[in-house]
Each structure stands twice: as C-alpha cells, then as structure tokens.
Design an enzyme around this catalytic site. Structure first.
Site, PDB file in Angstrom:
ATOM      1  N   LEU A 139       0.825  -1.207   0.000  1.00 12.44           N
ATOM      2  CA  LEU A 139       0.000   0.000   0.000  1.00 12.44           C
ATOM      3  C   LEU A 139       0.860   1.258   0.000  1.00 12.44           C
ATOM      4  O   LEU A 139       0.715   2.117  -0.860  1.00 12.44           O
ATOM      5  CB  LEU A 139      -0.927  -0.008   1.221  1.00 12.44           C
ATOM      6  CG  LEU A 139      -1.874   1.185   1.379  1.00 12.44           C
ATOM      7  CD1 LEU A 139      -2.862   1.236   0.208  1.00 12.44           C
ATOM      8  CD2 LEU A 139      -2.628   1.104   2.712  1.00 12.44           C
ATOM      9  N   TRP A 183       8.496   0.400   2.261  1.00 14.03           N
ATOM     10  CA  TRP A 183       8.295  -0.070   3.631  1.00 14.03           C
ATOM     11  C   TRP A 183       7.410  -1.313   3.667  1.00 14.03           C
ATOM     12  O   TRP A 183       6.520  -1.429   4.505  1.00 14.03           O
ATOM     13  CB  TRP A 183       7.690   1.039   4.509  1.00 14.03           C
ATOM     14  CG  TRP A 183       8.388   2.338   4.400  1.00 14.03           C
ATOM     15  CD1 TRP A 183       7.932   3.477   3.809  1.00 14.03           C
ATOM     16  CD2 TRP A 183       9.711   2.649   4.876  1.00 14.03           C
ATOM     17  NE1 TRP A 183       8.868   4.466   3.882  1.00 14.03           N
ATOM     18  CE2 TRP A 183       9.975   3.992   4.534  1.00 14.03           C
ATOM     19  CE3 TRP A 183      10.689   1.907   5.549  1.00 14.03           C
ATOM     20  CZ2 TRP A 183      11.177   4.608   4.842  1.00 14.03           C
ATOM     21  CZ3 TRP A 183      11.887   2.533   5.858  1.00 14.03           C
ATOM     22  CH2 TRP A 183      12.114   3.876   5.511  1.00 14.03           C
ATOM     23  N   ASP A 188      -8.296  -1.038   9.483  1.00 12.36           N
ATOM     24  CA  ASP A 188      -8.954  -1.097  10.789  1.00 12.36           C
ATOM     25  C   ASP A 188      -8.558  -2.373  11.521  1.00 12.36           C
ATOM     26  O   ASP A 188      -8.219  -2.357  12.705  1.00 12.36           O
ATOM     27  CB  ASP A 188     -10.480  -1.048  10.621  1.00 12.36           C
ATOM     28  CG  ASP A 188     -11.003   0.361  10.401  1.00 12.36           C
ATOM     29  OD1 ASP A 188     -10.254   1.319  10.671  1.00 12.36           O
ATOM     30  OD2 ASP A 188     -12.154   0.491   9.952  1.00 12.36           O
ATOM     31  N   GLY A 228      22.112   0.166  34.217  1.00 11.68           N
ATOM     32  CA  GLY A 228      23.154  -0.008  33.213  1.00 11.68           C
ATOM     33  C   GLY A 228      23.014  -1.303  32.440  1.00 11.68           C
ATOM     34  O   GLY A 228      23.290  -1.361  31.235  1.00 11.68           O
ATOM     35  N   GLU A 258       1.330   1.044  10.185  1.00  7.96           N
ATOM     36  CA  GLU A 258      -0.141   0.961  10.160  1.00  7.96           C
ATOM     37  C   GLU A 258      -0.777   2.317  10.468  1.00  7.96           C
ATOM     38  O   GLU A 258      -1.848   2.392  11.079  1.00  7.96           O
ATOM     39  CB  GLU A 258      -0.656  -0.102  11.145  1.00  7.96           C
ATOM     40  CG  GLU A 258      -0.155  -1.503  10.872  1.00  7.96           C
ATOM     41  CD  GLU A 258      -0.791  -2.151   9.652  1.00  7.96           C
ATOM     42  OE1 GLU A 258      -1.496  -1.454   8.910  1.00  7.96           O
ATOM     43  OE2 GLU A 258      -0.557  -3.345   9.433  1.00  7.96           O
TER      44      GLU A 258
END
Length: 381
Positions: free
Chosen positions: A127, A158, A241, A341, A364
């Site tokens: 997309l 991506w 969604d 640490g 997303e």
C-alpha cells in the site's frame, strides 16, 4: 507472569494453551539468535501455518479457523510476547489475506485462500509509497488495462516480507479519480518484472524484512483483481482497521514481556539490604507499567469485540493502536530504566524491546494519523 484472560469458549482456552506451548518451545529459544543474525525465519511461519495459527480470524468454509477477532488478537499477543518480529509478521500476513477473504469472488477465494491460510504461501501488503504513506489517495503506482489483464508499474515502500513473500496484495491506480481511482490486485511473487530494493537497515525487528517492491510493467491477469475497479480505497481502509488492532495486540505482548523482565530483575536485584522491588520509588514505576499494559489490552479487546458484533469500530481500532503502541514505548523504556546499566546492554533483552517498540508508533498509520482519525470520527458523531 501468565496473563489472566477471559475467553469466550473452551476451544479458545485450549487454543491459547497451544499457543503458549509453541511460544515457549519454538519461539522464545530461537528469537535472540535469529534477531542478532537478522535472517528471515520462514520455517517459523510454515510451522505456525501447520498449527492452524495463520488462519484463525477467517471463516471455516474458506479454510480458516473460524475464531472471533478477540481470540485471534490474543493469540497474536502471545506470539509477540515470545518474538515480536513473528507477531508482527503474523499480523501482516493476516492483513494481506483480508482483501481476498472479504472482497474476493467465491472462485478467487477457493483458488487462492487455502494456500494463503495454511501458511503454504506467505503474503505482503503493498500500500505505502515514498510520497504517499498516510495519503493513500495520492499513490502513483499504476495498473494500466491491457488485453490479458493489467500492467503494473511503480514502487511500493516499507513493505514487510518484500522479496520473501509468495504473493503481494497490491493497491494501484486504475484511473485518475483520486481515491476512487484505486484498485486491488493479487500479484504473484514470481511475476516477471517484479523486483525488490535492498533491505532497510532498521533499528529493530531484524527478522521482519522491509524493502521496496518495484513493479516494472508487471502483467497481472484480470481475474486477479480483488473487488471492483475503483474499490481499492475502501478495501484498504477496511483492512487497516483490522491491521491496527493486530499491531495493538503485538505492542501489548511486547509491553507485557518488558514488564515481566523488569519485575523478575527487580525481585532478584538487591540494594540497601533488600530487593529493589521493595523500594517504593521503583515499585510505583512498575505499577504504572502494569497499568499501561492493562489499559492497552483492554483497548484492543474492546475494539475487537465491537468488530465481532458487527458494530462500527474504526474509532476504537485507532484508539487501540494509539493506546497500545504508546504504552509499549513507555513500558519498554521504563524496563530499561529498571535494569539500569544492564538494561542498556545487549546482555539483556529489554534494550531490543525498546528498539522494537518504537516502530509500532509509526507503521499501520503513525500515531499522529490515529489522532486525526479519532478526531474526525468525533466530529461526525
């Protein structure tokens, strides 16, 4: 610690028990070395597919597991708890199957879904582009009609599983009507003209390969169009969604793991004659971490239950994604602080968890975009 869950059926309880067993025996022992090596563990997806864990939210008549989304997401959370890259990969694969399962024809579903849902084939969701990440309607990848289908040209950016996937659920422009000019195509992974950029050198999720997917006049048969021409925008938004809830679940699993690591360390580490967990300043920090994880889980489960009931859930999906990923960033950062640490070294896994958490606020849809989605939904009420 084991998460206390309220599951809808005895079958779901057995399923979660199986997932925890697989996570403990197969995922946890392999994760550290694989992440250090940065290799793509395809065999893990094959194993998860054979166990029926890549098909859970889809109907049984399509070869799926027939589980409600609230159960599927809790499975994803357990997987991400053990190995975040795999949790993200499972969510991505489910996202790639969504267009075909929801909008494909019966012939397409019976032809392609069995292999997709069994894990025999692995998917990627094409997309985003360099100049149109959140602005889907401005994408430039184009599918030009021809006698034998479409010729696709352009570059997607991506993309998880790029170069390793067997199919690419691809969104491309079929007309110049803005958002109404986008369509969805199922592109085979071995199609001539399909190539891939170099893997992105990411700060985390080394076992989730991400790269550009390059289409150079890739011919796609007409019967691989999912939905109708011009329906791509609505397909993409519906898929997102569900995908956002998947990312919320992975982020929750990661945060829970970081919390558990921090609590275990605080119980064992002594200062001033007693375990550091007994010092109020640190105990309150752990309490805030636990509250953040609980809120994250509640938010994605609420969105999932609305989805399962057939109710609108776009606002709640964005709330879950925003809440859970911000919680993951906070909890993993605080886990590093608890370990002091040692937390900043690669001898302990919490520094990796912190690096992995960051991207959940970005993919997303960035969390800034989630706030935009939520605010626009509020304006419509």
């Amino acid at each position: 610690m084991a998460v206390q869950r309220v599951l809808p059926t005895e079958e779901a309880e057995d399923l979660l028990a199986l997932v925890r067993e697989i996570a403990a025996e197969e995922l946890l022992p392999a994760a550290d070395a694989a992440e250090a090596e940065g290799r793509f563990p395809r065999e893990i997806y094959t194993m998860l597919g054979q166990a029926g864990l890549l098909s859970l939210p889809y109907p049984e008549e399509l070869g799926g597991g027939g589980q409600p989304y609230e159960v599927y997401l809790q499975v994803v959370e357990e997987i991400a708890y053990a190995w975040m890259s795999i949790g993200v990969g499972v969510s991505v694969h489910s996202l790639t199957c969504f267009p075909l399962a929801q909008f494909g024809t019966a012939e397409q579903q019976h032809r392609y879904l069995p292999a997709m849902l069994s894990g025999e084939t692995l998917g990627a969701y094409c997309l985003s582009e360099q100049q149109s990440g959140s602005d889907i309607a401005s994408m430039r990848t184009r599918a030009v009609p021809r006698e034998d289908g479409y010729a696709v040209s352009g570059t997607k950016a991506w993309i998880s599983h790029a170069g390793d996937a067997d199919f690419y659920s691809t969104f491309a422009r079929t007309s110049d009507e803005g958002g109404r000019g986008l369509s969805c195509l199922l592109v085979p992974g071995d199609a001539p003209g399909l190539s891939f950029g170099a893997r992105e050198q990411k700060m985390g999720l080394a076992c989730d390969p991400v790269a550009e997917v390059i289409f150079d006049d890739v011919v796609v048969e007409a019967d691989r169009m999912v939905g109708q021409p011009g329906q791509g925008m609505s397909i993409a938004l519906a898929a997102l969604d569900s995908g956002r809830m998947g990312i919320a679940a992975t982020a929750t699993g990661l945060a829970q793991r970081a919390l558990d690591e921090a609590v275990a360390y605080a119980r064992e580490r002594g200062q001033f004659g007693r375990p550091i967990i007994e010092h109020q300043g640190l105990a309150f920090l752990l309490a805030d971490m636990a509250a953040a994880v609980g809120a994250a889980r509640a938010s994605y489960l609420h969105a999932a239950r609305l989805r399962d009931a057939g109710h609108p859930h776009s606002l709640e999906a964005s709330v879950a994604k925003l809440t859970a990923t911000d919680a993951a960033m906070k909890v993993t950062t605080d886990a590093v602080q608890v370990l002091g640490g040692y937390g900043y070294t690669r001898d302990f896994p919490v520094e990796r968890f912190m690096r992995e958490a960051k991207v959940t606020q970005i993919f997303e849809g960035t969390n800034q975009i989630q706030r935009l989605v939520i605010s626009r939904q509020l304006q419509r009420k």
